[in-house]
Design an enzyme around this catalytic site. Structure first.
Site, PDB file in Angstrom:
ATOM      1  N   SER A  14     -18.152 -15.699 -12.773  1.00 28.08           N
ATOM      2  CA  SER A  14     -17.199 -15.955 -11.684  1.00 28.08           C
ATOM      3  C   SER A  14     -17.695 -17.048 -10.753  1.00 28.08           C
ATOM      4  O   SER A  14     -16.950 -17.976 -10.406  1.00 28.08           O
ATOM      5  CB  SER A  14     -16.956 -14.679 -10.883  1.00 28.08           C
ATOM      6  OG  SER A  14     -16.487 -13.676 -11.738  1.00 28.08           O
ATOM      7  N   CYS A  42     -18.389 -10.084 -14.558  1.00 29.26           N
ATOM      8  CA  CYS A  42     -17.138  -9.541 -14.018  1.00 29.26           C
ATOM      9  C   CYS A  42     -16.076  -9.411 -15.097  1.00 29.26           C
ATOM     10  O   CYS A  42     -15.509  -8.345 -15.309  1.00 29.26           O
ATOM     11  CB  CYS A  42     -16.627 -10.420 -12.879  1.00 29.26           C
ATOM     12  SG  CYS A  42     -14.986  -9.947 -12.324  1.00 29.26           S
ATOM     13  N   CYS A  47     -16.412  -5.857 -13.900  1.00 26.29           N
ATOM     14  CA  CYS A  47     -15.256  -5.439 -13.083  1.00 26.29           C
ATOM     15  C   CYS A  47     -13.974  -5.252 -13.881  1.00 26.29           C
ATOM     16  O   CYS A  47     -13.293  -4.235 -13.756  1.00 26.29           O
ATOM     17  CB  CYS A  47     -14.980  -6.475 -11.994  1.00 26.29           C
ATOM     18  SG  CYS A  47     -16.442  -7.104 -11.186  1.00 26.29           S
ATOM     19  N   LYS A  50     -14.110  -2.565 -16.670  1.00 25.44           N
ATOM     20  CA  LYS A  50     -14.343  -1.311 -15.932  1.00 25.44           C
ATOM     21  C   LYS A  50     -13.051  -0.840 -15.272  1.00 25.44           C
ATOM     22  O   LYS A  50     -12.643   0.306 -15.390  1.00 25.44           O
ATOM     23  CB  LYS A  50     -15.448  -1.543 -14.887  1.00 25.44           C
ATOM     24  CG  LYS A  50     -15.796  -0.414 -13.949  1.00 25.44           C
ATOM     25  CD  LYS A  50     -14.997  -0.322 -12.667  1.00 25.44           C
ATOM     26  CE  LYS A  50     -14.858  -1.553 -11.848  1.00 25.44           C
ATOM     27  NZ  LYS A  50     -15.930  -1.889 -10.983  1.00 25.44           N
ATOM     28  N   TYR A  98       4.049  23.474  12.803  1.00 28.54           N
ATOM     29  CA  TYR A  98       4.651  22.963  14.051  1.00 28.54           C
ATOM     30  C   TYR A  98       4.792  24.090  15.072  1.00 28.54           C
ATOM     31  O   TYR A  98       4.488  23.917  16.248  1.00 28.54           O
ATOM     32  CB  TYR A  98       6.025  22.334  13.756  1.00 28.54           C
ATOM     33  CG  TYR A  98       5.939  20.856  13.465  1.00 28.54           C
ATOM     34  CD1 TYR A  98       5.264  20.385  12.347  1.00 28.54           C
ATOM     35  CD2 TYR A  98       6.512  19.914  14.318  1.00 28.54           C
ATOM     36  CE1 TYR A  98       5.163  19.035  12.082  1.00 28.54           C
ATOM     37  CE2 TYR A  98       6.410  18.554  14.063  1.00 28.54           C
ATOM     38  CZ  TYR A  98       5.748  18.123  12.950  1.00 28.54           C
ATOM     39  OH  TYR A  98       5.637  16.781  12.699  1.00 28.54           O
ATOM     40  N   TYR A 179      17.199   1.271   3.830  1.00 28.43           N
ATOM     41  CA  TYR A 179      16.032   2.041   3.408  1.00 28.43           C
ATOM     42  C   TYR A 179      16.460   3.249   2.560  1.00 28.43           C
ATOM     43  O   TYR A 179      15.916   3.509   1.500  1.00 28.43           O
ATOM     44  CB  TYR A 179      15.339   2.685   4.610  1.00 28.43           C
ATOM     45  CG  TYR A 179      14.472   1.882   5.513  1.00 28.43           C
ATOM     46  CD1 TYR A 179      13.088   2.027   5.479  1.00 28.43           C
ATOM     47  CD2 TYR A 179      15.018   1.035   6.470  1.00 28.43           C
ATOM     48  CE1 TYR A 179      12.265   1.361   6.361  1.00 28.43           C
ATOM     49  CE2 TYR A 179      14.206   0.357   7.364  1.00 28.43           C
ATOM     50  CZ  TYR A 179      12.826   0.516   7.309  1.00 28.43           C
ATOM     51  OH  TYR A 179      12.025  -0.151   8.182  1.00 28.43           O
ATOM     52  N   GLU A 183      15.650   3.832  -1.324  1.00 27.51           N
ATOM     53  CA  GLU A 183      14.601   4.806  -1.655  1.00 27.51           C
ATOM     54  C   GLU A 183      15.136   5.906  -2.569  1.00 27.51           C
ATOM     55  O   GLU A 183      14.518   6.259  -3.581  1.00 27.51           O
ATOM     56  CB  GLU A 183      14.020   5.413  -0.373  1.00 27.51           C
ATOM     57  CG  GLU A 183      13.217   4.408   0.435  1.00 27.51           C
ATOM     58  CD  GLU A 183      12.589   4.986   1.693  1.00 27.51           C
ATOM     59  OE1 GLU A 183      11.674   4.362   2.231  1.00 27.51           O
ATOM     60  OE2 GLU A 183      13.019   6.053   2.162  1.00 27.51           O
ATOM     61  N   HIS A 436     -12.766  -6.954  -5.147  1.00 26.77           N
ATOM     62  CA  HIS A 436     -12.372  -7.332  -6.496  1.00 26.77           C
ATOM     63  C   HIS A 436     -12.649  -6.225  -7.496  1.00 26.77           C
ATOM     64  O   HIS A 436     -13.686  -5.579  -7.401  1.00 26.77           O
ATOM     65  CB  HIS A 436     -13.162  -8.589  -6.897  1.00 26.77           C
ATOM     66  CG  HIS A 436     -12.776  -9.148  -8.225  1.00 26.77           C
ATOM     67  ND1 HIS A 436     -11.556  -9.714  -8.443  1.00 26.77           N
ATOM     68  CD2 HIS A 436     -13.452  -9.191  -9.397  1.00 26.77           C
ATOM     69  CE1 HIS A 436     -11.492 -10.115  -9.712  1.00 26.77           C
ATOM     70  NE2 HIS A 436     -12.625  -9.804 -10.303  1.00 26.77           N
ATOM     71  N   GLU A 441      -6.463  -8.605  -2.862  1.00 23.17           N
ATOM     72  CA  GLU A 441      -7.436  -9.671  -2.607  1.00 23.17           C
ATOM     73  C   GLU A 441      -6.734 -11.022  -2.471  1.00 23.17           C
ATOM     74  O   GLU A 441      -7.256 -11.949  -1.848  1.00 23.17           O
ATOM     75  CB  GLU A 441      -8.541  -9.715  -3.675  1.00 23.17           C
ATOM     76  CG  GLU A 441      -8.084 -10.101  -5.053  1.00 23.17           C
ATOM     77  CD  GLU A 441      -9.235 -10.034  -6.082  1.00 23.17           C
ATOM     78  OE1 GLU A 441     -10.219 -10.771  -5.930  1.00 23.17           O
ATOM     79  OE2 GLU A 441      -9.137  -9.238  -7.032  1.00 23.17           O
TER      80      GLU A 441
HETATM   81  P1  NDP Z   1      20.451   1.290   7.483  1.00 22.20           P
HETATM   82  O1  NDP Z   1      21.135   0.992   8.755  1.00 22.20           O
HETATM   83  O2  NDP Z   1      19.091   0.784   7.224  1.00 22.20           O
HETATM   84  O3  NDP Z   1      21.360   0.854   6.253  1.00 22.20           O
HETATM   85  C1  NDP Z   1      22.718   1.188   6.204  1.00 22.20           C
HETATM   86  C2  NDP Z   1      23.279   0.519   4.981  1.00 22.20           C
HETATM   87  O4  NDP Z   1      24.623   0.932   4.790  1.00 22.20           O
HETATM   88  C3  NDP Z   1      23.291  -0.984   5.118  1.00 22.20           C
HETATM   89  O5  NDP Z   1      22.995  -1.530   3.864  1.00 22.20           O
HETATM   90  C4  NDP Z   1      24.731  -1.283   5.525  1.00 22.20           C
HETATM   91  O6  NDP Z   1      25.188  -2.539   5.099  1.00 22.20           O
HETATM   92  C5  NDP Z   1      25.470  -0.203   4.757  1.00 22.20           C
HETATM   93  N1  NDP Z   1      26.723   0.151   5.392  1.00 22.20           N
HETATM   94  C6  NDP Z   1      26.964   0.437   6.692  1.00 22.20           C
HETATM   95  N2  NDP Z   1      28.254   0.740   6.891  1.00 22.20           N
HETATM   96  C7  NDP Z   1      28.861   0.647   5.691  1.00 22.20           C
HETATM   97  C8  NDP Z   1      30.187   0.818   5.252  1.00 22.20           C
HETATM   98  N3  NDP Z   1      31.154   1.162   6.089  1.00 22.20           N
HETATM   99  N4  NDP Z   1      30.460   0.615   3.951  1.00 22.20           N
HETATM  100  C9  NDP Z   1      29.488   0.262   3.084  1.00 22.20           C
HETATM  101  N5  NDP Z   1      28.207   0.079   3.441  1.00 22.20           N
HETATM  102  C10 NDP Z   1      27.896   0.262   4.735  1.00 22.20           C
HETATM  103  O7  NDP Z   1      20.502   2.858   7.406  1.00 22.20           O
HETATM  104  P2  NDP Z   1      19.743   3.921   6.541  1.00 22.20           P
HETATM  105  O8  NDP Z   1      20.648   5.112   6.614  1.00 22.20           O
HETATM  106  O9  NDP Z   1      19.354   3.413   5.208  1.00 22.20           O
HETATM  107  O10 NDP Z   1      18.415   4.159   7.358  1.00 22.20           O
HETATM  108  C11 NDP Z   1      18.493   4.495   8.759  1.00 22.20           C
HETATM  109  C12 NDP Z   1      17.174   4.256   9.428  1.00 22.20           C
HETATM  110  O11 NDP Z   1      16.277   5.268   9.021  1.00 22.20           O
HETATM  111  C13 NDP Z   1      16.492   2.947   9.075  1.00 22.20           C
HETATM  112  O12 NDP Z   1      16.902   1.906   9.901  1.00 22.20           O
HETATM  113  C14 NDP Z   1      15.057   3.268   9.255  1.00 22.20           C
HETATM  114  O13 NDP Z   1      14.676   2.938  10.564  1.00 22.20           O
HETATM  115  C15 NDP Z   1      14.979   4.753   9.056  1.00 22.20           C
HETATM  116  N6  NDP Z   1      14.290   5.083   7.794  1.00 22.20           N
HETATM  117  C16 NDP Z   1      13.034   4.663   7.581  1.00 22.20           C
HETATM  118  C17 NDP Z   1      12.384   4.942   6.409  1.00 22.20           C
HETATM  119  C18 NDP Z   1      11.007   4.438   6.193  1.00 22.20           C
HETATM  120  O14 NDP Z   1      10.366   4.024   7.137  1.00 22.20           O
HETATM  121  N7  NDP Z   1      10.524   4.384   4.965  1.00 22.20           N
HETATM  122  C19 NDP Z   1      13.034   5.728   5.354  1.00 22.20           C
HETATM  123  C20 NDP Z   1      14.359   6.082   5.659  1.00 22.20           C
HETATM  124  C21 NDP Z   1      14.958   5.775   6.838  1.00 22.20           C
HETATM  125  P3  NDP Z   1      24.888  -3.895   5.925  1.00 22.20           P
HETATM  126  O15 NDP Z   1      23.482  -4.246   5.634  1.00 22.20           O
HETATM  127  O16 NDP Z   1      25.861  -4.847   5.326  1.00 22.20           O
HETATM  128  O17 NDP Z   1      25.159  -3.582   7.351  1.00 22.20           O
END
Ligand code: NDP
Length: 453
Positions: A14, A42, A47, A50, A98, A179, A183, A436, A441
Site C-alpha cells: 500500500s 494489506c 486487511c 481478512k 418508562y 421518511y 422506510e 482501513h 474511509e
Molecule cells: P413527510 O412530511 O416526511 O412526507 C410526507 C410525504 O407524503 C411527502 O412525500 C409528501 O409529498 C406526501 N404527501 C403529502 N400530502 C400528500 C397528498 N395529499 N397526496 C399524496 N402525497 C402526499 O412525512 P412522513 O409521514 O413520512 O414523516 C413525518 C415526520 O416523521 C418526518 O418529517 C420526520 O421528521 C419524522 N420521521 C423521522 C424518521 C427518522 O428519523 N428516521 C422516521 C419516520 C418519521 P411532497 O414531498 O410532494 O410534499
C-alpha cells in the site's frame, strides 16, 4: 550525475504503490520492484482477505439472529406472528421501563387524556378530576394524517396500524415519498411483501441531497420495490382481496393493503388550548418562541406538537432546555442547526448539513463524492453501491454537508455530525487517518473535488 529514475521504490504494498503513483503523477520518473505480489500485506495477505473472511464468518450469527427475528432461513419465509409477539413483548418491557423511570423520579402519572381548562388547570377526562400547575408543558406529539381526497381514504391504513397487523399482506401500496413511506416500503419489501410505492413528485425524499436520494431510490427499485414516481391515487374502492386503486395514469390495480404516509399533524385537536392565549399555526402546531414558551406565559410546548424539527432527540433536547429555563433559572435555547439524521431505508441514508443543491444556492462549493461498490457486496457480485459525499465551501473550506448512503449510514453520520457541527474544514477531515478497510474511509481520502459550482 544522471540516474535511471528520480525514485526507485522497493516494495509494492500500500505505501510503496501510493508513493510511486503520486510521485509519477507529479512528473517524477519512478521504478518499483516487488518480489512477491503487488498489493503487499494489506491486499494479498492482510486487511482485504481478512475483512472478506470477517464478512463470511459473520453470517452464521446473522442467520441465528434472523431465526430469532422470525425467519425460516432455509425456506426464506418470514413468520410475522412470531416476530409480532416478540415485538409486542419488547414494547411492553419498554413501557414498564418508562413507568419505572417516572415512578422512581417521583412523578405522579395518570392513565387518562388531559385537556387544558385554563392557563394553570388541566382536567383528566378519565374521572373528571382537575389538577392545577404553575406551568403546563404540551408534549402531545403528532399523528399520521390521510389526505383530503375525493375517495374513501379510510380504506388505507396509516403508520400506527402497521404494527398491529395479524398477518403480512401479499401485496401492499405505500402512498408518499417521505421518511415513513420509504422506510416502510423497504421493510415490507424486505419481509417478502410485493411492494409498490406511489410518490406524486419526481423523486422521493424531497429536501434531501439529490444524489443521495437518487441512489436510495435506485437501490430500492433494484431490491424489488415497485417505485412509481409522478404517480398519485385518484380513486380507491373496497373489493374482494383488498383495495382497488386507480392512479393518476388511469391504471387500476388491487392491493391487499394500502398505507398512507402522507405526513403528520400536531396533536392539538380537543386539547383545550383555546381556553388560553396559546396560538396555533399550520396543521395545528403550537406556536412557541426560542425557549418553547407559548403566548400564554404559563404554557410551554416541545416536540412534534410544535412542528419544528420532528425528531425524537430534538424533542428530548427541547424538554431538557425547558427544564433548564423554567426550573434552573438558566434560559436555554435549543440549537436546531446542523442536526444529523438518518432515513432507515435499505440502504440507509445519513445526512447532516446542507444538500449540494441548497449549498450551491448559498455560495460557491466544491463537491467531493465517492460512489462505489462496497467490498462485502462486490465480492459476491452484487451491484449495491454506497455513497460518501462532502459538500464544502470554496471560500472557507468548511464542510457544509455530509451525505452517506450505505449500510449503517445512521451510525456513521452520528460521528461525522460531530465534525460538521464543530465547523470542521475539508483540510481537517483530511488530517484524520483512514480506518482501513472501511467504506467511510472515503470521507477522509477524497483528494480532488468531483465537481465545483
Ligand atoms: P413527510 O412530511 O416526511 O412526507 C410526507 C410525504 O407524503 C411527502 O412525500 C409528501 O409529498 C406526501 N404527501 C403529502 N400530502 C400528500 C397528498 N395529499 N397526496 C399524496 N402525497 C402526499 O412525512 P412522513 O409521514 O413520512 O414523516 C413525518 C415526520 O416523521 C418526518 O418529517 C420526520 O421528521 C419524522 N420521521 C423521522 C424518521 C427518522 O428519523 N428516521 C422516521 C419516520 C418519521 P411532497 O414531498 O410532494 O410534499
Amino acid at each position: 550525475m544522471s540516474f535511471d529514475f528520480d525514485l526507485f521504490v522497493i516494495g509494492g504494498g500500500s505505501g510503496g504503490v501510493r508513493a510511486a503513483r503520486v510521485a509519477a503523477a507529479g512528473g517524477a520518473t519512478v521504478g518499483l520492484a516487488e518480489e512477491s505480489r503487488l498489493g503487499g500485506t494489506c491486499v494479498i495477505r492482510g486487511c482485504v482477505p481478512k475483512k472478506l473472511m470477517v464478512f463470511a464468518s459473520g453470517y452464521r450469527e446473522a442467520m441465528n439472529e434472523a431465526r430469532d427475528y422470525g425467519w425460516d432461513v432455509d425456506a426464506g419465509d418470514f413468520d410475522w406472528p412470531k416476530f409480532s409477539t416478540r415485538l409486542n413483548g419488547e414494547l411492553d418491557r419498554l413501557e414498564n421501563v418508562y413507568q419505572r423511570l417516572l415512578t422512581n423520579s417521583g412523578v405522579e402519572t395518570y392513565a387518562s387524556r388531559a385537556v387544558v381548562v385554563d392557563p394553570h388547570t388541566v382536567q383528566l377526562t378519565a374521572d373528571g378530576a382537575t389538577k392545577t400547575a404553575k406551568h403546563i408543558l404540551i408534549a402531545t406529539g403528532g399523528r399520521p394524517t390521510r389526505p383530503n381526497a375525493g375517495y374513501d381514504t379510510s380504506l388505507g391504513m396509516v403508520s400506527d396500524d402497521i404494527f398491529h397487523m395479524d398477518s403480512l399482506p401479499k401485496s401492499m401500496l405505500f402512498i408518499g415519498g417521505g421518511y415513513i413511506a420509504c422506510e416502510f416500503a423497504c421493510v415490507m419489501n424486505g419481509l417478502g411483501v410485493e411492494t409498490t410505492q406511489f410518490y406524486r413528485g419526481p423523486q422521493i425524499l424531497r429536501g434531501f441531497d439529490d444524489e443521495a436520494r437518487g441512489m436510495v431510490a435506485d437501490q430500492m427499485k433494484d431490491a424489488g420495490v415497485n417505485l412509481e414516481l409522478n404517480t398519485d391515487v385518484t380513486d380507491m374502492v373496497k373489493v374482494d382481496g383488498g383495495v382497488e386503486v386507480t392512479d393518476t395514469q388511469g391504471r387500476k390495480r388491487v392491493f391487499e393493503k394500502v398505507m398512507f404516509a402522507t405526513g403528520r399533524k400536531s396533536n392539538t385537536d380537543g386539547l383545550g388550548l383555546e381556553n388560553t392565549a396559546t396560538a396555533l399555526g399550520k396543521g395545528g402546531a403550537v406556536m412557541v418562541d426560542d425557549y418553547s414558551q407559548t403566548a400564554q406565559p404559563s404554557i410551554y410546548a416541545i416536540g412534534d406538537v410544535t412542528d419544528r424539527v420532528n425528531l425524537t432527540p430534538v424533542a428530548i433536547r427541547e424538554g431538557m432546555a425547558f427544564v433548564e429555563t423554567v426550573f434552573n433559572g438558566n434560559p436555554t435555547k435549543v440549537d436546531h442547526a446542523l442536526i444529523p439524521s438518518a432515513v432507515f431505508t435499505q440502504p440507509e441514508m445519513g445526512t447532516v448539513g446542507l444538500s449540494e443543491e441548497a449549498a450551491a444556492e448559498q455560495e460557491p462549493i466544491h463537491v467531493y463524492s465517492a460512489a462505489f461498490k462496497p467490498m462485502q457486496q462486490s465480492f459476491i457480485g452484487r451491484e449495491a453501491r454506497v455513497l460518501m459525499k462532502l459538500v464544502v465551501s470554496q471560500k472557507t473550506d468548511v464542510v457544509l454537508g455530509c451525505h452517506i448512503v450505505a449500510p449503517a449510514a445512521g451510525e456513521m453520520i452520528q460521528l461525522a455530525g460531530i465534525a460538521v457541527k464543530m465547523g470542521a474544514t475539508k483540510a481537517q477531515f483530511d488530517q484524520v487517518c483512514a480506518v482501513h478497510p472501511t467504506m467511510s474511509e472515503e470521507l477522509v481520502t477524497m483528494k480532488s473535488p468531483t465537481r465545483s459550482t
